[in-house]
Enzyme design. Structure first.
Site, mmCIF file in Angstrom:
data_model
loop_
_atom_site.group_PDB
_atom_site.id
_atom_site.type_symbol
_atom_site.label_atom_id
_atom_site.label_comp_id
_atom_site.label_asym_id
_atom_site.label_seq_id
_atom_site.Cartn_x
_atom_site.Cartn_y
_atom_site.Cartn_z
ATOM 1 N N THR A 1 8.258 8.212 -7.071
ATOM 2 C CA THR A 1 8.133 8.710 -5.693
ATOM 3 C C THR A 1 9.355 9.546 -5.291
ATOM 4 O OG1 THR A 1 8.193 7.948 -3.391
ATOM 5 C CG2 THR A 1 8.975 6.396 -5.015
ATOM 6 N N ASP A 2 9.138 10.442 -4.340
ATOM 7 C CA ASP A 2 10.271 11.235 -3.821
ATOM 8 C C ASP A 2 11.268 10.345 -3.077
ATOM 9 O OD1 ASP A 2 8.728 10.702 -1.555
ATOM 10 O OD2 ASP A 2 8.557 12.793 -0.911
ATOM 11 N N GLU A 3 10.844 9.126 -2.726
ATOM 12 C CA GLU A 3 11.745 8.245 -1.965
ATOM 13 C C GLU A 3 12.945 7.803 -2.784
ATOM 14 O OE1 GLU A 3 10.018 5.450 0.669
ATOM 15 O OE2 GLU A 3 8.117 6.496 0.737
ATOM 16 N N GLY B 1 -4.741 5.730 -7.955
ATOM 17 C CA GLY B 1 -5.297 5.380 -9.265
ATOM 18 C C GLY B 1 -6.802 5.607 -9.333
ATOM 19 N N LYS C 1 11.421 1.365 -7.316
ATOM 20 C CA LYS C 1 10.747 2.445 -8.052
ATOM 21 C C LYS C 1 11.748 3.194 -8.930
ATOM 22 C CE LYS C 1 7.014 3.744 -7.868
ATOM 23 N NZ LYS C 1 5.795 3.349 -8.651
ATOM 24 N N TYR D 1 11.773 -0.746 -1.607
ATOM 25 C CA TYR D 1 10.670 -0.104 -2.358
ATOM 26 C C TYR D 1 11.229 1.038 -3.209
ATOM 27 C CZ TYR D 1 6.935 3.348 -3.119
ATOM 28 O OH TYR D 1 6.092 4.292 -3.672
HETATM 29 N N1 LIG Z 1 0.741 6.681 -1.642
HETATM 30 C C1 LIG Z 1 1.733 7.552 -1.715
HETATM 31 O O1 LIG Z 1 1.962 8.332 -0.784
HETATM 32 C C2 LIG Z 1 2.592 7.614 -2.950
HETATM 33 C C3 LIG Z 1 3.525 8.659 -3.067
HETATM 34 C C4 LIG Z 1 4.304 8.744 -4.224
HETATM 35 C C5 LIG Z 1 4.144 7.814 -5.227
HETATM 36 N N2 LIG Z 1 3.247 6.804 -5.083
HETATM 37 C C6 LIG Z 1 3.089 5.847 -6.178
HETATM 38 O O2 LIG Z 1 1.731 5.919 -6.610
HETATM 39 C C7 LIG Z 1 1.300 4.653 -7.110
HETATM 40 C C8 LIG Z 1 -0.011 4.244 -6.452
HETATM 41 O O3 LIG Z 1 0.171 4.154 -5.044
HETATM 42 P P1 LIG Z 1 -1.054 3.948 -4.060
HETATM 43 O O4 LIG Z 1 -0.698 4.600 -2.789
HETATM 44 O O5 LIG Z 1 -2.317 4.313 -4.752
HETATM 45 O O6 LIG Z 1 -1.007 2.369 -3.824
HETATM 46 P P2 LIG Z 1 -2.170 1.302 -3.689
HETATM 47 O O7 LIG Z 1 -1.517 0.107 -3.079
HETATM 48 O O8 LIG Z 1 -3.364 1.873 -3.036
HETATM 49 O O9 LIG Z 1 -2.532 0.981 -5.193
HETATM 50 C C9 LIG Z 1 -1.731 0.173 -6.013
HETATM 51 C C10 LIG Z 1 -2.651 -0.620 -6.932
HETATM 52 O O10 LIG Z 1 -1.825 -1.366 -7.827
HETATM 53 C C11 LIG Z 1 -2.338 -2.686 -7.920
HETATM 54 N N3 LIG Z 1 -1.225 -3.574 -8.265
HETATM 55 C C12 LIG Z 1 -0.141 -3.880 -7.489
HETATM 56 N N4 LIG Z 1 0.675 -4.723 -8.150
HETATM 57 C C13 LIG Z 1 0.098 -4.945 -9.366
HETATM 58 C C14 LIG Z 1 0.451 -5.723 -10.477
HETATM 59 N N5 LIG Z 1 1.570 -6.467 -10.481
HETATM 60 N N6 LIG Z 1 -0.360 -5.737 -11.556
HETATM 61 C C15 LIG Z 1 -1.521 -5.021 -11.556
HETATM 62 N N7 LIG Z 1 -1.916 -4.265 -10.515
HETATM 63 C C16 LIG Z 1 -1.120 -4.222 -9.440
HETATM 64 C C17 LIG Z 1 -2.928 -2.989 -6.562
HETATM 65 O O11 LIG Z 1 -3.898 -4.045 -6.639
HETATM 66 C C18 LIG Z 1 -3.530 -1.643 -6.189
HETATM 67 O O12 LIG Z 1 -4.862 -1.528 -6.620
HETATM 68 C C19 LIG Z 1 2.457 3.683 -6.852
HETATM 69 O O13 LIG Z 1 3.179 3.564 -8.063
HETATM 70 C C20 LIG Z 1 3.312 4.389 -5.806
HETATM 71 O O14 LIG Z 1 4.661 4.018 -5.915
HETATM 72 C C21 LIG Z 1 2.465 6.677 -3.965
#
Ligand SMILES: NC(=O)c1ccc[n+]([C@@H]2O[C@H](COP(=O)([O-])OP(=O)(O)OC[C@H]3O[C@@H](n4cnc5c(N)ncnc54)[C@H](O)[C@@H]3O)[C@@H](O)[C@H]2O)c1
Length: 338
Positions: free
Chosen positions: A128-130, A17, A156, A152
């Site tokens: 996610t691809d998961e 984000g 998702k 998880y």
């Molecule tokens: N990291 C990866 O490899 C990856 C791959 C595919 C998809 N994603 C998706 O991308 C998105 C971001 O992942 P990331 O790796 O940046 O995770 P991250 O944990 O770094 O960021 C998630 C953010 O969401 C906030 N958050 C969590 N629950 C919340 C809630 N209930 N209300 C408000 N804020 C909330 C957290 O405080 C955090 O800042 C997720 O939806 C994840 O499923 C991640």
């Protein structure tokens, strides 16, 4: 002068984000960005420091499951990108409930408020691809069967299907992305790449699950951002798009590459107990996204080098987070190898 496009970025204080917020401000003028984030364990306000005095930026601390706070954050927004989620597979095995709440009910709360907005343009649900489960040969297409194998991934899938139902039922312009493993600057140091870099910086061993034979496709976070930006403009409503780099690598090979970049030897590899139900391999066919004109910029060699350099140069960012990290991640979440 044309009117500003008003974005809501949920989870914008987290890894992907916050990288997307940086990307938006680098690439676009005439925008206003609101970040809604509950500041959970993986968030860092330091990620948003460049915008603290910016008139086109607003930060709201709050939970996406809280309809009042969501109503405030959503008011007048035209584009929503929902990154907010509970994300770590190991944590979801330990405690599934919070995942069901945020990753399903939280998505529903955002969708309900989005459909009340006038001139609403796009709701991007970051998935996610998961959600596909594992694939031993070949690659998943967007219409492949979804068989998530951990809480998880199942949560998702629930969230993205609720989003799809809002497209079908209420005509909300929803687009869903299913991305591969992301890496790059500002990822919480429990994720494998930053965990290994920061462990090695402190002379600690790196915990490799099982034999390290699992395969992952590694997507540099900026390439994920360019895909999302493209899909805001060109993504067809109601559609799913895979986002992957085709940079496949086993976990043990990834570990060796990180050791080499950090100038460390293989004696620092510690094989530990494997995650229960550990998916063996993910692989995505991204031709649907590529047909819209997306092309990745980074291969794993370049992306890993940039990532290692970022962590070397940003100790002040990761040290406080690492200090509070559940120590099981540092030494092997599932304990000693049986
Ligand atoms: N990291 C990866 O490899 C990856 C791959 C595919 C998809 N994603 C998706 O991308 C998105 C971001 O992942 P990331 O790796 O940046 O995770 P991250 O944990 O770094 O960021 C998630 C953010 O969401 C906030 N958050 C969590 N629950 C919340 C809630 N209930 N209300 C408000 N804020 C909330 C957290 O405080 C955090 O800042 C997720 O939806 C994840 O499923 C991640």
């Amino acid at each position: 002068m044309s009117k500003k496009i008003k974005y809501l970025i949920t989870g914008g204080a987290g890894f992907i984000g916050s990288n997307f917020v940086h990307y938006l401000f680098r690439k676009h003028k005439n925008i206003h960005v609101c970040v809604l984030d509950k500041l959970g364990y993986s968030a860092s306000l330091a990620n948003l420091k460049p915008y603290q005095d910016c008139k086109d930026f607003e930060f709201i601390k709050g939970d996406i499951c809280d309809d009042k706070v969501v109503a405030k954050a959503m008011a007048g927004r035209q584009v929503v990108i929902n990154f907010a989620a509970e994300v770590a597979v190991d944590r979801s095995i330990d405690d599934p409930q919070s995942f069901l709440k945020t990753d399903i009910f939280g998505v529903y709360t955002l969708l309900e408020e989005a459909r009340k907005q006038k001139n609403f343009k796009k709701f991007i649900q970051i998935s996610t691809d998961e959600v596909y489960g594992q694939i031993l040969k070949g690659s998943f297409k967007e219409n492949s069967e979804t068989l998530p194998r951990n809480p998880y991934a199942a949560s998702k899938l629930g969230g993205e299907r609720i989003a799809y139902s809002f497209f079908k039922t209420y005509n909300l312009p929803v687009v869903i992305t299913r991305a591969a493993n992301n890496y790059g600057p500002a990822a919480y140091p429990e994720k494998v790449i930053p965990l290994f870099i920061t462990n090695l910086s402190d002379g600690l061993a790196v915990p490799v699950y099982g034999q390290g034979k699992q395969m992952r496709d590694w997507l540099y976070v900026e390439d994920h951002c360019t895909a999302i930006d493209l899909l805001i403009k060109k993504g067809q409503d109601g559609e799913v798009y895979n986002v992957g780099a085709g940079e496949e690598c086993t976990n043990i090979e990834l570990t060796r590459r990180i050791l080499k970049l950090m100038g460390k030897d293989q004696s620092l590899i510690n094989f530990v107990a494997d995650r229960p139900g550990h998916d063996f391999r993910y692989s995505l066919d991204c031709s649907k996204l590529k047909k819209l004109g997306w092309k990745q910029k980074y291969n794993l060699t370049d992306g890993l080098k940039l990532t290692v350099d970022w962590y070397k140069n940003n100790e002040a960012w990761w040290r406080p987070l690492k200090k509070n990290l559940d120590q099981r991640f540092v030494s092997g979440f599932w304990g000693e190898k049986k």
